[in-house]
Design a protein around this motif. Sequence first.
Motif, mmCIF file in Angstrom:
data_model
loop_
_atom_site.group_PDB
_atom_site.id
_atom_site.type_symbol
_atom_site.label_atom_id
_atom_site.label_comp_id
_atom_site.label_asym_id
_atom_site.label_seq_id
_atom_site.Cartn_x
_atom_site.Cartn_y
_atom_site.Cartn_z
ATOM 1 N N LEU A 1 31.530 6.977 -5.928
ATOM 2 C CA LEU A 1 30.423 7.168 -4.992
ATOM 3 C C LEU A 1 29.115 6.569 -5.508
ATOM 4 N N VAL A 2 29.175 5.864 -6.607
ATOM 5 C CA VAL A 2 27.985 5.217 -7.161
ATOM 6 C C VAL A 2 27.903 3.798 -6.614
ATOM 7 N N TYR A 3 26.914 3.587 -5.740
ATOM 8 C CA TYR A 3 26.699 2.273 -5.125
ATOM 9 C C TYR A 3 25.208 1.983 -5.179
ATOM 10 N N ILE A 4 24.820 1.112 -6.086
ATOM 11 C CA ILE A 4 23.418 0.727 -6.252
ATOM 12 C C ILE A 4 23.383 -0.808 -6.416
ATOM 13 N N PRO A 5 23.466 -1.517 -5.308
ATOM 14 C CA PRO A 5 23.651 -2.974 -5.371
ATOM 15 C C PRO A 5 22.532 -3.729 -6.072
ATOM 16 N N ARG A 6 21.306 -3.195 -6.069
ATOM 17 C CA ARG A 6 20.211 -3.909 -6.744
ATOM 18 C C ARG A 6 20.346 -3.844 -8.254
ATOM 19 N N ILE A 7 20.894 -2.751 -8.769
ATOM 20 C CA ILE A 7 21.034 -2.572 -10.219
ATOM 21 C C ILE A 7 22.402 -1.944 -10.509
ATOM 22 N N PRO A 8 23.487 -2.658 -10.249
ATOM 23 C CA PRO A 8 24.818 -2.038 -10.350
ATOM 24 C C PRO A 8 25.158 -1.512 -11.738
ATOM 25 N N ARG A 9 24.608 -2.115 -12.790
ATOM 26 C CA ARG A 9 24.964 -1.658 -14.133
ATOM 27 C C ARG A 9 24.180 -0.420 -14.570
ATOM 28 N N PHE A 10 23.300 0.047 -13.704
ATOM 29 C CA PHE A 10 22.645 1.335 -13.934
ATOM 30 C C PHE A 10 23.652 2.480 -13.840
ATOM 31 N N SER A 11 24.855 2.179 -13.391
ATOM 32 C CA SER A 11 25.890 3.201 -13.199
ATOM 33 C C SER A 11 26.135 4.037 -14.448
ATOM 34 N N ILE A 12 25.912 3.471 -15.631
ATOM 35 C CA ILE A 12 26.237 4.225 -16.849
ATOM 36 C C ILE A 12 25.332 5.432 -17.046
ATOM 37 N N TRP A 13 24.208 5.480 -16.354
ATOM 38 C CA TRP A 13 23.302 6.638 -16.432
ATOM 39 C C TRP A 13 23.474 7.562 -15.224
#
Length: 289
Positions: free
Chosen positions: A194-206
């Motif tokens: 459910l993590v979808y942040i297309p502008r900063i996709p590698r922010f997923s680790i936080w």
Amino acid sequence: MLYAISDIHLSYPGNRDEWQKLKPHLDDGLILCGDVGEKAEHLDLAFSVAKSNFKEVWWCPGNHELYSMPLKTAARGEDKYNECVEIARRHGVHTPEDPFVQWDEVIVAPIFTLYDYSFRPLHLTSTAAAIAWAEETDTVAADEALLFPDPHPSREAWCTSLVASTAAKLESTIAASPDIPLILVNHWPLRQDLVYIPRIPRFSIWCGTTLTEDWHTRFNAAVVISGHLHVPRTDWRDGVRFEEVSLGYPREWNEVKDAGKDVNDLLRIIWPGPERPQEPVATQWRRWG
């Protein structure tokens, strides 16, 4: 009714002004799903306005509440979190440290799990590798400088401890009330998909921990609420509704204001909600409502 909103970020004057436009819902409840602000005055404003307009209010922390600001003198880690809990209690706001409260036909369960960098590609086998991977795209969370895990040795260790204690509390809750579904409230998403942040996709680790992937079924959830991503949406997994309820920074919801809407239009109705769909349902992307 039970409403929710997150990421109201009251460090921004525009968001503070907007929050004070909240209208009375004196028979209803409101969930504040983290990232109210960084300082005590932000929490005081958030809670005082919420409590003056809603019958009951719940809160769980986001990463911004945990920031040590000013860096050299502010409380750190668990001490900072406990300061926030005490502010909430002074306003009569329910926190993850309090007994869960039944609302209508559900139990509202605000929780706090943090993250452990496990929302990352499988080939990255360490936190250091995950952070280096994010840095390749100039992505680094402010948490790395402002969010401390004291007295734990790392954020991952704090997350592991929080997950264990929270799971125990949830297990005892459903054991005591097996027929009452839960509203699970956590700032960070419980599921990586459910993590979808297309502008900063590698922010997923936080953005969470894989340790909570099955909590929606394990703990009899009717609805799971989160924020953090600033990408409002509704999803269904295994017959459970997931709501991302962020407001966000002023620049991120300008189009909402341009459409003649205000913060009252951005409150998400959590309970009662739609019936469980019989067929798979696509993600519903939301700007308001």
